[in-house]
Design a protein around this motif. Structure first.
Motif, short mmCIF file in Angstrom:
data_model
loop_
_atom_site.label_atom_id
_atom_site.label_comp_id
_atom_site.label_asym_id
_atom_site.label_seq_id
_atom_site.Cartn_x
_atom_site.Cartn_y
_atom_site.Cartn_z
N LEU A 1 35.06 0.79 -28.89
CA LEU A 1 34.10 0.45 -29.94
C LEU A 1 33.25 1.67 -30.30
O LEU A 1 32.97 1.92 -31.48
N LEU A 2 32.83 2.43 -29.29
CA LEU A 2 32.06 3.65 -29.53
C LEU A 2 32.88 4.68 -30.29
O LEU A 2 32.37 5.38 -31.17
N GLN A 3 34.16 4.78 -29.95
CA GLN A 3 35.04 5.71 -30.64
C GLN A 3 35.19 5.32 -32.11
O GLN A 3 35.17 6.19 -33.01
N TRP A 4 35.34 4.02 -32.37
CA TRP A 4 35.41 3.54 -33.76
C TRP A 4 34.14 3.91 -34.53
O TRP A 4 34.20 4.39 -35.67
N ALA A 5 32.98 3.69 -33.90
CA ALA A 5 31.71 3.99 -34.55
C ALA A 5 31.59 5.47 -34.87
O ALA A 5 31.11 5.86 -35.95
N ALA A 6 32.03 6.32 -33.94
CA ALA A 6 31.97 7.76 -34.16
C ALA A 6 32.87 8.18 -35.30
O ALA A 6 32.49 8.99 -36.17
N GLU A 7 34.08 7.65 -35.34
CA GLU A 7 35.05 8.04 -36.37
C GLU A 7 34.64 7.54 -37.76
O GLU A 7 34.88 8.22 -38.76
N GLN A 8 34.05 6.35 -37.81
CA GLN A 8 33.69 5.75 -39.09
C GLN A 8 32.25 6.00 -39.49
O GLN A 8 31.81 5.52 -40.54
N GLN A 9 31.52 6.75 -38.65
CA GLN A 9 30.09 6.95 -38.87
C GLN A 9 29.39 5.60 -39.04
O GLN A 9 28.56 5.41 -39.93
N ALA A 10 29.78 4.69 -38.18
CA ALA A 10 29.26 3.33 -38.22
C ALA A 10 28.15 3.16 -37.18
O ALA A 10 27.86 4.07 -36.39
N LEU A 11 27.55 1.99 -37.18
CA LEU A 11 26.43 1.70 -36.30
C LEU A 11 26.72 0.44 -35.50
O LEU A 11 27.21 -0.56 -36.05
N ILE A 12 26.42 0.48 -34.21
CA ILE A 12 26.57 -0.67 -33.32
C ILE A 12 25.19 -1.19 -32.95
O ILE A 12 24.34 -0.41 -32.50
N ILE A 13 24.96 -2.47 -33.15
CA ILE A 13 23.72 -3.10 -32.68
C ILE A 13 24.04 -3.83 -31.38
O ILE A 13 24.86 -4.75 -31.37
N GLU A 14 23.40 -3.44 -30.30
CA GLU A 14 23.62 -4.04 -28.99
C GLU A 14 22.44 -4.94 -28.64
O GLU A 14 21.32 -4.45 -28.43
N ASP A 15 22.66 -6.23 -28.59
CA ASP A 15 21.62 -7.19 -28.21
C ASP A 15 21.76 -7.48 -26.72
O ASP A 15 22.70 -8.14 -26.28
N ASP A 16 20.79 -7.03 -25.94
CA ASP A 16 20.82 -7.17 -24.48
C ASP A 16 19.79 -8.22 -24.08
O ASP A 16 18.85 -7.94 -23.34
N TYR A 17 19.97 -9.44 -24.56
CA TYR A 17 18.90 -10.44 -24.59
C TYR A 17 18.50 -11.01 -23.23
O TYR A 17 17.38 -11.48 -23.08
N ASP A 18 19.40 -11.01 -22.23
CA ASP A 18 18.99 -11.58 -20.93
C ASP A 18 19.63 -10.82 -19.76
O ASP A 18 20.01 -11.41 -18.76
#
Length: 458
Positions: free
Chosen positions: A255-272
């Motif tokens: 997923l991180l590799q996809w974000a890097a290649e596509q200049q995309a953004l990942i929102i990580e919700d670490d709610y509990d």
């Protein structure tokens, strides 16, 4: 609270002549302060929605329903096509009948260190009288952000500076703010299917098109994400909501590799993430990020009092100057008093001590819930996502529908919640699964609740 009751009156769910529950009764049932309920009731009376009758109580007055509902019903129906309220079946007129409420997100307030918190709060007000009269920092007070930076680094592996942290009242509000910071023409977001309704609602209001992505045993289907045109993806990798699986390290890296290649953004919700009952805590996805592609979000509401509404967002470095450019347009959204109090609460070691205590409390309740389900239900039901958090998903092997199970439980004085509403494509939710929260219940209530559910369902 005020908005909810007003809508209930407007939509006719609380008709004229309905007597509202007493302040103390409603406060104890919903686990909120009496002041909150009293304030809501006073506002409703001031606006003419209710009237107080001497020695009798508070009653709903008669309104011109046709006029009120014409526009609001249209908006409600339009919204229902995209997103529904996870607790829409809960009505105030049945609150008196429910004895055991398996609501997700509730916490056990009996163990909160009120004495310590109140002492620090008083000391904070006495020591910072002048500071508290000034408008707070829109980003959140710097001292608390420093404490949070240190805590996130050693507990979750999050790499950040205080300048990257933004405080807010909740994940929804922070998501809305993030959407405003992102801007641009890319209005598509990929989300786990099923997923958290609160954030879906925030994206809908910001005119984002949500693309649901199916889940696999180890988290979101990354290959399906790659096939979309989305430049934004929202995930709950450490404890997927609501099904509870953990995203594998290999999938995180993809997923991180996809974000890097596509200049995309990942929102990580670490709610509990604080409450994991098997093995060690799962490090945050953000800690693996090498290309400044992850926005990390978390909340204090699961470990502190729910009424102390404080959440936080760790921005990628590239968004810090953008936020600073627009910060002059913002106002603080969290209480300055609570912020300073929490800063000292963490600095003096009370936060970690409280977390250790609550983890033991919830671990014991969690084990009891799973054991009771196994003992009473046997092979008639399965537990999904039972390694962490304050809820489990119960898959009931029965001919009853989700709605029928919920109604049968309510007739026994037990409230449970469906999961079909967390799906964008509800027809894909084939199994009958219910969300069972346990944080706010006593051990006796947990066992009694499971026993009553088995009694009425089988």
């Amino acid at each position: 609270m005020y908005q909810y009751i007003r809508d209930e009156i407007t939509y006719g769910h609380l008709p004229a002549g309905t007597r509202l529950p007493a302040i103390r009764q409603l406060s104890e049932h919903l686990h909120i302060s009496r002041n909150t309920v009293e304030s809501a009731y006073m506002q409703l009376t001031a606006e003419g929605y209710t009237e107080s009758r001497a020695r009798s109580g508070l009653y709903v007055v008669e309104l011109e329903q046709d006029y009120l509902l014409s526009e609001q019903k249209a908006r409600a129906e339009q919204m229902k096509e995209q997103i529904s309220d996870p607790y829409s079946e809960e009505r105030l007129d049945t609150a008196r009948e429910i004895r055991i409420d398996f609501r997700n997100g509730s916490t056990d307030m009996r163990y909160f260190p009120y004495t310590v918190w109140n002492r620090i709060s008083l000391q904070t007000m006495q020591a910072n009288t002048r500071a508290l009269t000034r408008e707070g920092d829109p980003q959140g007070e710097y001292g608390l952000r420093c404490q949070l930076t240190s805590y996130l680094r050693y507990s979750r592996g999050v790499k950040c500076r205080p300048e990257q942290i933004v405080m807010g009242v909740g994940i929804q509000q922070l998501t809305t703010l993030l959407c405003q910071l992102i801007g641009g023409d890319h209005r598509e977001v990929a989300m786990e299917e099923p997923g958290y309704n609160g954030v879906k609602s925030a994206f809908v209001h910001q005119n984002y098109r949500i693309t649901p992505i199916s889940l696999q045993e180890d988290g979101i289907d990354v290959e399906a994400v790659k096939r979309t045109k989305a430049k934004l993806v929202f995930v709950t990798p450490s404890h997927q909501f609501p099904l509870g699986m953990i995203m594998s390290v290999n999938k995180r890296l993809k997923l991180l590799q996809w974000a890097a290649e596509q200049q995309a953004l990942i929102i990580e919700d670490d709610y509990d993430s604080e409450f994991r009952y098997q093995g060690c805590l799962i490090p945050a996805l953000q800690g693996l990020d090498k290309t400044d592609s992850v926005v990390y979000m978390g909340t204090f509401s699961k470990a502190l009092l729910y009424g102390i509404s404080m959440s936080y967002m760790v921005l990628p470095e590239r968004f810090v100057p953008i936020f600073r450019e627009r910060v002059c347009e913002l106002e603080p959204t969290v209480s300055t008093i609570h912020t300073h109090t929490l800063e000292r609460f963490m600095a003096e070691g009370h936060w970690e001590k409280h977390l250790r205590k609550m983890k033991k409390v919830y671990q014991k309740k969690h084990a009891l819930l799973v054991e009771c389900i196994s003992r009473y239900f046997g092979k008639k039901a399965s537990v999904i996502g039972h390694r962490s958090g304050l809820h489990v998903v119960l898959e009931v092997h029965s001919d009853y529908t989700e709605e029928e199970l919920i109604k049968l439980a309510a007739n026994q004085g037990v409230r449970v919640y469906g999961t079909s509403r967390f799906w964008m494509n509800s027809e894909q939710s084939l199994a009958t699964r219910l969300l069972i929260g346990f944080g706010g219940l006593t051990e006796e209530e947990i066992e009694e609740g499971v026993r009553l559910l088995h009694e009425v369902w089988f």
